[in-house]
Scaffold this motif. Structure first.
Motif, mmCIF file in Angstrom:
data_model
loop_
_atom_site.group_PDB
_atom_site.id
_atom_site.type_symbol
_atom_site.label_atom_id
_atom_site.label_comp_id
_atom_site.label_asym_id
_atom_site.label_seq_id
_atom_site.Cartn_x
_atom_site.Cartn_y
_atom_site.Cartn_z
ATOM 1 N N GLU A 254 5.552 15.912 -7.430
ATOM 2 C CA GLU A 254 4.102 16.128 -7.457
ATOM 3 C C GLU A 254 3.860 17.623 -7.597
ATOM 4 O O GLU A 254 4.736 18.426 -7.270
ATOM 5 N N TYR B 281 5.868 18.458 3.308
ATOM 6 C CA TYR B 281 6.729 18.389 2.125
ATOM 7 C C TYR B 281 6.471 19.616 1.242
ATOM 8 O O TYR B 281 5.358 19.833 0.773
ATOM 9 N N ARG C 151 9.035 14.019 -3.104
ATOM 10 C CA ARG C 151 8.243 13.451 -4.191
ATOM 11 C C ARG C 151 8.228 14.384 -5.397
ATOM 12 O O ARG C 151 8.465 15.585 -5.254
ATOM 13 N N ILE D 273 -2.058 19.947 2.638
ATOM 14 C CA ILE D 273 -1.228 19.331 3.679
ATOM 15 C C ILE D 273 -0.906 20.354 4.767
ATOM 16 O O ILE D 273 -0.890 20.023 5.960
ATOM 17 N N THR E 75 6.420 17.302 9.473
ATOM 18 C CA THR E 75 7.158 17.203 8.205
ATOM 19 C C THR E 75 6.263 17.514 7.010
ATOM 20 O O THR E 75 5.771 16.614 6.328
ATOM 21 N N THR F 297 -7.375 3.831 -5.479
ATOM 22 C CA THR F 297 -6.937 5.038 -4.794
ATOM 23 C C THR F 297 -7.272 6.303 -5.596
ATOM 24 O O THR F 297 -7.258 6.285 -6.834
ATOM 25 N N MET F 298 -7.551 7.388 -4.886
ATOM 26 C CA MET F 298 -7.759 8.686 -5.553
ATOM 27 C C MET F 298 -6.501 9.099 -6.305
ATOM 28 O O MET F 298 -6.560 9.863 -7.270
ATOM 29 N N GLY F 299 -5.346 8.584 -5.848
ATOM 30 C CA GLY F 299 -4.081 8.907 -6.497
ATOM 31 C C GLY F 299 -3.983 8.387 -7.925
ATOM 32 O O GLY F 299 -3.058 8.748 -8.651
ATOM 33 N N GLN G 169 -0.167 21.163 -1.722
ATOM 34 C CA GLN G 169 -0.795 20.052 -2.441
ATOM 35 C C GLN G 169 -2.049 19.627 -1.685
ATOM 36 O O GLN G 169 -2.068 19.561 -0.472
ATOM 37 N N TYR H 276 3.464 2.636 -7.062
ATOM 38 C CA TYR H 276 2.348 2.061 -6.293
ATOM 39 C C TYR H 276 1.011 2.508 -6.891
ATOM 40 O O TYR H 276 0.138 1.687 -7.179
ATOM 41 N N HIS H 277 0.845 3.842 -7.059
ATOM 42 C CA HIS H 277 -0.426 4.332 -7.597
ATOM 43 C C HIS H 277 -0.666 3.767 -9.005
ATOM 44 O O HIS H 277 -1.797 3.468 -9.381
ATOM 45 N N PRO I 74 0.760 -1.245 0.000
ATOM 46 C CA PRO I 74 0.000 0.000 0.000
ATOM 47 C C PRO I 74 0.796 1.305 0.000
ATOM 48 O O PRO I 74 0.195 2.373 0.098
ATOM 49 N N ARG J 259 0.914 10.627 10.635
ATOM 50 C CA ARG J 259 2.302 11.005 10.910
ATOM 51 C C ARG J 259 2.364 12.310 11.708
ATOM 52 O O ARG J 259 3.103 12.415 12.687
ATOM 53 N N GLY K 225 -9.290 7.972 -0.759
ATOM 54 C CA GLY K 225 -8.336 9.021 -0.396
ATOM 55 C C GLY K 225 -7.435 8.556 0.738
ATOM 56 O O GLY K 225 -7.346 7.362 1.046
ATOM 57 N N VAL K 226 -6.759 9.517 1.361
ATOM 58 C CA VAL K 226 -5.820 9.190 2.440
ATOM 59 C C VAL K 226 -6.619 8.965 3.729
ATOM 60 O O VAL K 226 -7.375 9.837 4.154
ATOM 61 N N ALA L 233 -0.140 11.029 5.911
ATOM 62 C CA ALA L 233 0.095 12.395 6.368
ATOM 63 C C ALA L 233 -0.441 12.706 7.777
ATOM 64 O O ALA L 233 0.337 13.025 8.682
HETATM 65 N N1 USQ Z 1 3.068 14.408 2.866
HETATM 66 C C1 USQ Z 1 3.724 15.410 3.563
HETATM 67 N N2 USQ Z 1 4.397 15.065 4.699
HETATM 68 C C2 USQ Z 1 4.442 13.779 5.168
HETATM 69 C C3 USQ Z 1 3.758 12.767 4.466
HETATM 70 C C4 USQ Z 1 3.078 13.137 3.308
HETATM 71 O O1 USQ Z 1 3.710 16.571 3.171
HETATM 72 O O2 USQ Z 1 5.086 13.540 6.194
HETATM 73 C C5 USQ Z 1 2.308 14.762 1.643
HETATM 74 C C6 USQ Z 1 2.781 14.045 0.370
HETATM 75 O O3 USQ Z 1 3.760 14.771 -0.292
HETATM 76 C C7 USQ Z 1 1.482 13.932 -0.423
HETATM 77 C C8 USQ Z 1 0.395 13.886 0.633
HETATM 78 O O4 USQ Z 1 0.989 14.321 1.858
HETATM 79 O O5 USQ Z 1 1.292 15.085 -1.180
HETATM 80 C C9 USQ Z 1 -0.195 12.507 0.870
HETATM 81 O O6 USQ Z 1 0.841 11.606 1.196
HETATM 82 P P1 USQ Z 1 0.553 10.305 2.083
HETATM 83 O O7 USQ Z 1 1.866 9.636 2.357
HETATM 84 O O8 USQ Z 1 -0.311 10.641 3.245
HETATM 85 O O9 USQ Z 1 -0.361 9.448 1.099
HETATM 86 P P2 USQ Z 1 -0.037 8.743 -0.276
HETATM 87 O O10 USQ Z 1 1.405 8.474 -0.478
HETATM 88 O O11 USQ Z 1 -0.725 9.519 -1.347
HETATM 89 O O12 USQ Z 1 -0.723 7.321 -0.088
HETATM 90 C C10 USQ Z 1 -1.732 7.072 0.896
HETATM 91 C C11 USQ Z 1 -1.787 5.585 1.162
HETATM 92 C C12 USQ Z 1 -2.198 4.877 -0.110
HETATM 93 C C13 USQ Z 1 -3.490 5.459 -0.629
HETATM 94 C C14 USQ Z 1 -3.360 6.958 -0.827
HETATM 95 C C15 USQ Z 1 -4.651 7.637 -1.198
HETATM 96 O O13 USQ Z 1 -0.530 5.128 1.619
HETATM 97 O O14 USQ Z 1 -2.333 3.477 0.163
HETATM 98 O O15 USQ Z 1 -3.781 4.858 -1.849
HETATM 99 O O16 USQ Z 1 -2.957 7.545 0.428
HETATM 100 S S1 USQ Z 1 -4.388 9.046 -2.235
HETATM 101 O O17 USQ Z 1 -3.382 9.917 -1.631
HETATM 102 O O18 USQ Z 1 -5.651 9.710 -2.370
HETATM 103 O O19 USQ Z 1 -3.890 8.524 -3.490
#
Ligand code: USQ
Length: 415
Positions: free
Chosen positions: A328, A255, A326, A299, A253, A144-146, A260, A181-182, A100, A241, A209-210, A238
């Motif tokens: 993005e 990003y 990333r 975020i 943290t 995923t929305m991604g 975004q 992954y996406h 995931p 964390r 979504g997340v 996010a």
């Molecule tokens: N981000 C930060 N700081 C952090 C972690 C993330 O700014 O410490 C930002 C990332 O750059 C990104 C956003 O938060 O723009 C979302 O990141 P995320 O790690 O919370 O989520 P993502 O990698 O997109 O993946 C998660 C799940 C995945 C699911 C997806 C839904 O791990 O399984 O498919 O959310 S979605 O994001 O809608 O695609």
């Protein structure tokens, strides 16, 4: 209904199993514990140790008198998958059984291949097993929305009406995912759509979504019924964390500038959305997409909410803008439709101050267990990694060296 939950040992799978079992369904969980192995391999274990599936199932029986079945099986083994469908004869399959994490899939070639092989092969096997053993069974697949990325137009639920050279058609919505992954989920979506078209299977593809949250009504029934909570840079998402970082007194943290935007939902709503999908199956041959989130935030908005709430608990929380690891869009249009689950009766649990406060309080109790060296992002998507690798004389990995900082010594702020 007889319901199989693939990946039922995971963050969402286990709470879903308990939720549906408690509502009178006959639930069996299938898992090969790959996620537990990846966590160990990368030293990113959940905040609290998660009981083994056998112990979880026993604890559930003790707490409720209800039985959840369990099968250890790798979805990449077609004979096993077919055997499970033959023995169980499910009315519905809920498929969470995939790798995931986006950062995991961007770490190196091996992990990208593991992600796509595991996810795509597993889903293909499920489709073929459905065709041969249970063609009327409803496949509820977690996408995923991604998959959509961040296009400069409204995002629809799976399909878009297009006019081209004077003719019109309704076609799959264009996908511009942001990680291997996406991408694996996009490939799955295409395979499922095709299988529905040619074999008349029925499927709901939940573009989720997340997810955030630690607790559901069922996880609260006993300490052995908890779900896994990740705050690390690989499996942590996010908001989870940020709550862990605030509880541990670490800067949040964000990003880049944090502009975004993404769709978010409470873990309790994941369970309800899955239930609503199962209770309202599509027709034979129908492939439908539900966008599964309840609210959008940038975020930085999320980090600011956590900062304010943690302040009320007496925590002094800083927001730290890290160079975005990333690739993005830093700032973009985002307007995604999410109507179909509301039409089926979803009543969202919107993100409230109370919820953030209770998440913070609950993580804070165990803040001493937080391993700070797993917090900072170390997987780079793009050229920064190439430069870092060239400097280090290495070739094969996008994993940066373990950072020595925390807290205080920041990565350069991006503003
Ligand atoms: N981000 C930060 N700081 C952090 C972690 C993330 O700014 O410490 C930002 C990332 O750059 C990104 C956003 O938060 O723009 C979302 O990141 P995320 O790690 O919370 O989520 P993502 O990698 O997109 O993946 C998660 C799940 C995945 C699911 C997806 C839904 O791990 O399984 O498919 O959310 S979605 O994001 O809608 O695609």
């Amino acid at each position: 209904m007889r319901i199989l939950i693939l990946g039922g040992d995971g963050y969402l799978g286990w709470p879903t199993a308990m939720y549906l079992s408690r509502r009178g369904h006959e639930v069996t969980v299938v898992d090969n514990f790959a996620k537990r192995r990846w966590e160990k391999e990368l030293s990113v274990l959940p905040l609290l140790p998660v009981p083994l599936l056998g112990d979880r199932v026993k604890a559930w029986k003790k707490a409720t008198g209800l039985t959840i079945g369990k099968v250890e099986a790798d979805l990449c083994d077609f004979a096993l998958v077919k055997g499970v469908l033959h023995d169980f004869e499910p009315h519905a399959i809920i498929h969470y059984g995939e790798q995931p994490s986006a950062p995991f899939s961007m770490m190196d070639c091996h992990r990208a291949v593991v992600t796509q092989t595991n996810n795509i092969t597993g889903t293909l096997n499920v489709l073929w097993a459905l065709r041969e053993q249970a063609p009327d069974c409803h496949l509820v697949k977690l996408g995923t929305m991604g998959e959509y990325g961040t296009p400069n137009i409204d995002i629809e639920e799976g399909f878009i009406e297009i006019e081209h050279n004077g003719r019109r058609d309704v076609l799959p919505y264009p996908k511009q995912p942001g990680s291997f992954y996406h991408l694996s989920k996009v490939h799955d979506s295409n395979n499922i759509l095709f299988a529905c078209r040619v074999w008349k299977l029925r499927s709901t593809d939940l573009h989720q979504g997340v997810v955030y949250g630690i607790e559901t009504d069922e996880t609260r029934l006993g300490p052995e019924l908890i779900t896994s909570f990740h705050y690390d840079h690989i499996f942590g998402t996010a908001l989870n964390r940020f709550c862990a970082q605030a509880a541990a007194g670490i800067p949040l943290t964000v990003y880049g500038a944090g502009k975004q935007k993404r769709g978010f939902l409470n873990i309790r709503d994941t369970l309800r959305c899955v239930e609503l999908s199962v209770l309202n199956p599509p027709q034979a041959g129908e492939y439908r997409v539900f966008n599964q989130f309840t609210e959008t935030f940038t975020i930085l908005e999320l980090a600011s909410l956590v900062k304010v709430q943690s302040g009320k608990l007496g925590l002094k929380t800083e927001i730290q803008h890290l160079a975005n690891p990333r690739v993005e869009a830093a700032e973009h249009y985002y307007n995604a439709r999410h109507q179909k689950l509301l039409d089926l009766g979803l009543k969202p649990h919107l993100l409230s101050e109370v919820l953030i406060e209770s998440m913070l309080a609950s993580v804070r109790e165990n803040a001493h267990l937080i391993r700070q060296e797993t917090i900072l992002p170390r997987v780079q998507w793009g050229h920064a990694a190439r430069a870092a690798r060239a400097a280090a004389g290495a070739h094969e990995s996008t994993l940066l060296p373990e950072p020595a900082m925390l807290p205080g010594r920041a990565h350069p702020a991006e503003g």
